[in-house]
Scaffold this active site. Structure first.
Site, short mmCIF file in Angstrom:
data_model
loop_
_atom_site.label_atom_id
_atom_site.label_comp_id
_atom_site.label_asym_id
_atom_site.label_seq_id
_atom_site.Cartn_x
_atom_site.Cartn_y
_atom_site.Cartn_z
N TYR A 31 -2.31 5.36 -5.65
CA TYR A 31 -0.86 5.44 -5.50
C TYR A 31 -0.30 6.45 -6.49
CZ TYR A 31 4.03 4.01 -5.04
OH TYR A 31 5.38 3.98 -4.82
N TYR A 69 3.95 8.54 3.51
CA TYR A 69 4.10 7.77 2.28
C TYR A 69 3.84 6.29 2.59
CZ TYR A 69 6.09 6.63 -2.32
OH TYR A 69 6.28 6.19 -3.61
#
Length: 382
Positions: free
Chosen positions: A334, A283
């Protein structure tokens, strides 16, 4: 120990769907989720009405979602829009299937952040928890500010350099260049990285993830049913999460202790070692978190994360653990962890051309932050 670790049952991902990424005018988060779910159902070879569980994240209206898709799930639930909730959303789906209450669960994410003008942090942040407001008087008004301060502490303690962050940005952009779905494909050099403007010094524009529109959906089912679907199943071998919310946004150890505990749990659950991973999905909302995560999950010694990412260590064809082979949040889009889940599954199915990790059998998802999470995906159930 969690439910999944005490059972021989398995859970598999049998469908993955994604939308385009970028500025998708005319869509809201719900319509993007619907687009992704329809693609996932087609991928799995099922009708939407075959889905009996729905867990959605960040959708504008779950009721509208169900009405438009004309589904009648036995379970409908929605989780908050923060990216830290992604791993937990998948964990809920896994546990629901293992309980025997549900057969086929869809996890769905939609994000219209670019066209909606989303901002993360500050008074206009609609996606946070409100916990950051205690930091506002001190200038800590955004996640970027938090990561900037954490990086400066890491640099002070261990000598980590901004050029090492540049290596991360360069590697993920290189991967994005191999991915037709990526928003940012133009190659990045170290000179480009150092010339990019400061957002929150010492973090630059190229240290930040992209704000875009898009959607991702995955369909999961019990392992004994998984081979009845169109695609080769990808099994969830382990999933673990640990909260360190009480320690706040600026932990002295960068979240190391929490990640160490999650790492031990997920590998025991999966009956796999760290060295079994063929690729990593990290992440990457900001480049420093990649450094913290590699240390916290034990892929390099504590304090060595900056040195570890040098010289193409994360790149396809060069590093032991090619990372974020789709370009990640820094260069693909994203999607708050969801595009990384999709990439993990697709890598294990194979057929990704120039960005394919050869003979991939195990891919591990890693997330630091206040809800530290890891998911291990594999081509075999055990």
């Amino acid at each position: 120990m969690s439910l999944i670790s005490r059972r021989k049952d398995s859970v598999a991902v049998v469908g993955v769907g994604t939308t385009d990424y970028g500025a998708l005018v005319g869509h809201d988060a719900t319509s993007l989720g619907i687009w992704a779910l329809r693609n996932a159902a087609q991928d799995a070879g099922i009708d939407l009405q075959d889905i009996d569980g729905l867990i959605c994240q960040r959708l504008t209206d779950y009721q509208k979602f169900v009405q438009i898709t004309n589904t009648s799930p036995k379970l409908v639930t929605a989780v908050p829009g923060a990216g830290r909730m992604t791993g937990g959303t998948i964990q809920i789906a896994v546990q629901a299937i293992l309980s025997g209450m549900l057969d086929t669960v869809a996890v769905v994410y939609g994000n219209d952040g670019r066209t909606a003008g989303a901002r993360y942090g500050g008074q206009g942040d609609n996606y946070g928890t409100g916990a950051d407001e205690m930091w506002f008087p001190y200038g800590m008004t955004s996640p970027g500010a938090v990561h900037s301060m954490l990086f400066q502490r890491h640099a002070h303690l261990y000598g980590t350099k901004v050029e090492q962050l540049g290596q991360i940005a360069m590697a993920f952009r290189k991967h994005a260049g191999l991915n037709p779905s990526a928003v940012m494909k133009k190659p990045v050099t170290m000179d480009d990285y150092l010339a990019s403007r400061f957002i929150c010094e010492p973090l630059r524009l190229l240290d930040y993830c992209l704000i875009n529109d898009g959607g991702v959906a995955m369909i999961l089912t019990a392992g004994d049913r998984a081979r009845d679907f169109r695609q080769r199943p990808v099994y969830v071998r382990g999933v673990a999460q640990l909260s360190r919310l009480a320690q706040g946004e600026l932990p002295d150890d960068f979240g190391y202790a929490a990640m160490q505990r999650v790492s031990a749990t997920v590998h025991e659950m999966a009956d796999l070692k760290r060295e079994d991973a063929d690729a990593l999905m990290i992440y990457d909302n900001f480049t420093p978190i990649v450094v913290f995560v590699l240390e916290g999950f034990g892929f390099c010694p504590r304090g060595d994360g900056g040195r570890y990412v040098e010289n193409g260590t994360l790149e396809l064809g060069r590093g032991r653990y090619p990372t974020n082979t789709n370009g990640g949040h820094l260069s693909e889009s994203y999607m708050q962890g969801w595009n990384l889940q999709a990439e993990a599954v697709r890598q294990l199915r194979g057929g990704l051309g120039s960005r394919q990790v050869p003979d991939a059998e195990v891919v591990q998802y890693l997330q630091g932050g206040p809800l530290s999470t890891s998911i291990i995906y594999a081509t075999e159930a055990s």
